[in-house]
Design a protein around this motif. Structure first.
Motif, PDB file in Angstrom:
ATOM      1  N   ARG A 257       0.826  -1.203   0.000  1.00 42.84           N
ATOM      2  CA  ARG A 257       0.000   0.000   0.000  1.00 42.84           C
ATOM      3  C   ARG A 257       0.870   1.267   0.000  1.00 42.84           C
ATOM      4  O   ARG A 257       0.506   2.282   0.608  1.00 42.84           O
ATOM      5  CB  ARG A 257      -0.959  -0.006   1.203  1.00 42.84           C
ATOM      6  CG  ARG A 257      -1.907  -1.201   1.173  1.00 42.84           C
ATOM      7  CD  ARG A 257      -3.003  -1.124   2.201  1.00 42.84           C
ATOM      8  NE  ARG A 257      -3.946  -0.044   1.932  1.00 42.84           N
ATOM      9  CZ  ARG A 257      -5.189   0.001   2.415  1.00 42.84           C
ATOM     10  NH1 ARG A 257      -5.657  -0.997   3.155  1.00 42.84           N
ATOM     11  NH2 ARG A 257      -5.971   1.026   2.149  1.00 42.84           N
ATOM     12  N   ASP A 260      -0.827   4.678  -0.639  1.00 42.70           N
ATOM     13  CA  ASP A 260      -1.982   5.073   0.164  1.00 42.70           C
ATOM     14  C   ASP A 260      -1.607   6.054   1.270  1.00 42.70           C
ATOM     15  O   ASP A 260      -0.518   6.000   1.841  1.00 42.70           O
ATOM     16  CB  ASP A 260      -2.635   3.846   0.797  1.00 42.70           C
ATOM     17  CG  ASP A 260      -3.325   2.969  -0.227  1.00 42.70           C
ATOM     18  OD1 ASP A 260      -3.406   3.383  -1.397  1.00 42.70           O
ATOM     19  OD2 ASP A 260      -3.770   1.868   0.145  1.00 42.70           O
ATOM     20  N   GLU A 290      -8.773   3.781   3.705  1.00 38.54           N
ATOM     21  CA  GLU A 290      -9.928   3.240   2.990  1.00 38.54           C
ATOM     22  C   GLU A 290      -9.482   2.527   1.717  1.00 38.54           C
ATOM     23  O   GLU A 290      -8.359   2.694   1.248  1.00 38.54           O
ATOM     24  CB  GLU A 290     -10.914   4.363   2.628  1.00 38.54           C
ATOM     25  CG  GLU A 290     -11.600   4.992   3.818  1.00 38.54           C
ATOM     26  CD  GLU A 290     -12.577   6.092   3.436  1.00 38.54           C
ATOM     27  OE1 GLU A 290     -13.414   6.462   4.271  1.00 38.54           O
ATOM     28  OE2 GLU A 290     -12.485   6.585   2.287  1.00 38.54           O
ATOM     29  N   ASN A 291     -10.399   1.725   1.190  1.00 35.94           N
ATOM     30  CA  ASN A 291     -10.242   1.061  -0.127  1.00 35.94           C
ATOM     31  C   ASN A 291      -8.986   0.191  -0.246  1.00 35.94           C
ATOM     32  O   ASN A 291      -8.135   0.465  -1.086  1.00 35.94           O
ATOM     33  CB  ASN A 291     -10.283   2.106  -1.251  1.00 35.94           C
ATOM     34  CG  ASN A 291     -11.557   2.900  -1.238  1.00 35.94           C
ATOM     35  OD1 ASN A 291     -12.649   2.354  -1.069  1.00 35.94           O
ATOM     36  ND2 ASN A 291     -11.423   4.206  -1.401  1.00 35.94           N
ATOM     37  N   PRO A 292      -8.882  -0.886   0.534  1.00 36.78           N
ATOM     38  CA  PRO A 292      -9.795  -1.383   1.559  1.00 36.78           C
ATOM     39  C   PRO A 292      -9.524  -0.755   2.926  1.00 36.78           C
ATOM     40  O   PRO A 292      -8.492  -0.119   3.135  1.00 36.78           O
ATOM     41  CB  PRO A 292      -9.484  -2.884   1.584  1.00 36.78           C
ATOM     42  CG  PRO A 292      -8.038  -2.958   1.237  1.00 36.78           C
ATOM     43  CD  PRO A 292      -7.803  -1.856   0.241  1.00 36.78           C
ATOM     44  N   ASP A 293     -10.476  -0.971   3.843  1.00 37.35           N
ATOM     45  CA  ASP A 293     -10.362  -0.413   5.179  1.00 37.35           C
ATOM     46  C   ASP A 293      -9.160  -0.997   5.909  1.00 37.35           C
ATOM     47  O   ASP A 293      -8.894  -2.200   5.854  1.00 37.35           O
ATOM     48  CB  ASP A 293     -11.626  -0.689   5.992  1.00 37.35           C
ATOM     49  CG  ASP A 293     -12.820   0.114   5.487  1.00 37.35           C
ATOM     50  OD1 ASP A 293     -12.606   1.044   4.679  1.00 37.35           O
ATOM     51  OD2 ASP A 293     -13.952  -0.207   5.889  1.00 37.35           O
TER      52      ASP A 293
END
Length: 422
Positions: A257, A260, A290-293
């Protein structure tokens, strides 16, 4: 080695013109590829504790031409370790002036990182900069822009990504062995606290004004530096920015991630009761993505000794201790793990420094590139800003602004002092 610098010679190097020069790279070949013998000639900016350690390792891999530090004792101490002629400077811009230097290593106190990095990129140098990359969002954006504009290679010094144990853990998690991870709980011991001595005149060997650089001017106090800068918000930002830049780098890498940023940050802490240090002794932080949590927490002091993180997945949880260049530990099952033949393969770094050198030659992105470095630094910085303001921050990852909070947004772009800004 150069002869020892006199006090007059040392400070004269720090009083030169303010604007860096934009120069072509040195022995690098056409298109940014290395020239004769594939040598990458290095200059080191900041050669105290961490900087000297980086120098001692990197000089076994590539030639070193110049060293810079605002503390003459650090500078001469580091020079004594180099067995080839090197030039010594008190002003980093003199290293950037040198067309024979291809790349620079920046290991100054954190409040200098972004300014010196942008100036080095403008001067056509590839850069290895210690974490955290930046003190503000505006600084991080300026570094990203400079990397792209000048086509340079930048590695951020979050060395955990190049440690074999963390590569094994990353492979384990990315192959779904924990299931989907929706919570990571990071822990660390408390920030330093204690009484401080009175202000005094800076020692003869230290250029105090240059040490402060982009930070506001304050009288010299031995509690502020060298190592202890970490426990001042304006310089180091405490454990959540210092060690947190390592632990959170691994969180974002393990979970794939890197792109993010959180949408909400909450932080509370206990201010120190005495002394000059102004980072909270105890601290609780929660970042929501978010996206995903995903929820990531930071607790100091944690229930465990040392520092690390617990990863909670839908099928299992995993404790990972450590996170920086000192390595870490995890379960024996993970240490022995081999992914399936059709499993996810994770790039394995040959070493953090070697990965940077390889990428200078290939012009590929290193394992801790500029955008990952900016995002991790922003995650850390948001925690401190939420603590200082005493309220949760709603953050827009697209605009990289705090939603509906003008006071908070002023912290995202704090001007530097004098010429020291991006």
């Amino acid at each position: 080695l150069m002869a020892k610098l006199t006090r007059r010679q040392f400070f004269a190097t720090s009083a030169a013109a303010a604007a860096p020069l934009i120069l072509p790279q040195g022995v690098l070949g056409q298109g940014g590829n290395p020239g004769a013998n594939d040598r990458i000639t290095l200059g080191f900016i900041g050669v105290g504790g961490m900087g000297r350690g980086l120098m001692q390792h990197m000089m076994t891999l590539q030639p070193v031409a110049a060293l810079c530090d605002v503390d003459r004792q650090h500078l001469e101490g580091a020079a004594s370790w180099v067995d080839t002629p090197v030039d010594l400077y008190g002003d980093y811009r003199r290293i950037l002036d040198r067309s024979d230097i291809d790349a620079v290593v920046i290991a100054t106190p954190d409040h200098w990182h972004a300014v010196q990095t942008v100036h080095a990129l403008e001067a056509g140098k590839d850069v290895y900069v210690e974490k955290p990359l930046c003190n503000t969002v505006a600084e991080g954006k300026a570094v990203i822009d400079a990397v792209k504009r000048y086509g340079r290679i930048l590695q951020v010094g979050s060395q955990g990504r190049s440690m074999p144990i963390f590569h094994k853990i990353c492979t384990y998690i990315r192959n779904g062995e924990l299931g989907a991870v929706d919570r990571v709980d990071c822990y660390h011991y408390e920030n330093r606290t204690g009484e401080s001595p009175p202000d005094e005149e800076p020692p003869d060997h230290l250029d105090w004004d240059m040490w402060l650089g982009p930070a506001r001017w304050v009288p010299y106090n031995p509690a502020r530096c060298p190592f202890t800068f970490r426990w001042f918000m304006e310089y180091g930002g405490g454990n959540v920015r210092d060690r947190g830049a390592h632990v959170l780098s691994l969180v974002m890498w393990f979970l794939d991630r890197d792109g993010d940023l959180p949408v909400r940050v909450t932080a509370t802490g206990t201010p120190p009761e005495t002394g000059l240090y102004n980072c909270p002794t105890a601290m609780e932080v929660a970042w929501e993505f978010e996206n995903p949590d995903l929820t990531v927490t930071w607790t100091q002091p944690g229930e465990r000794e040392g520092f690390g993180a617990v990863y909670h997945g839908e099928r299992d949880s995993l404790l990972v201790t450590g996170g920086d260049g000192g390595g870490g530990t995890t379960s024996e099952e993970v240490e022995a793990y081999e992914p399936p033949a059709d499993g996810v393969e994770v790039f394995e770094s040959p070493g953090h420094h070697q990965n940077w050198f390889d990428c200078i030659k290939t012009r590929e992105q290193p394992i801790m590139d500029v955008e990952a470095g900016h995002n991790v630094a922003t995650i850390c910085n948001l925690a401190n800003w939420a603590y200082l303001l005493g309220r949760p921050l709603e953050f827009d990852p697209e605009t990289q602004q705090v939603v509906g909070d003008e006071q908070a947004n002023r912290l995202l772009n704090m001007p530097g002092r004098g010429p020291w800004h991006v």
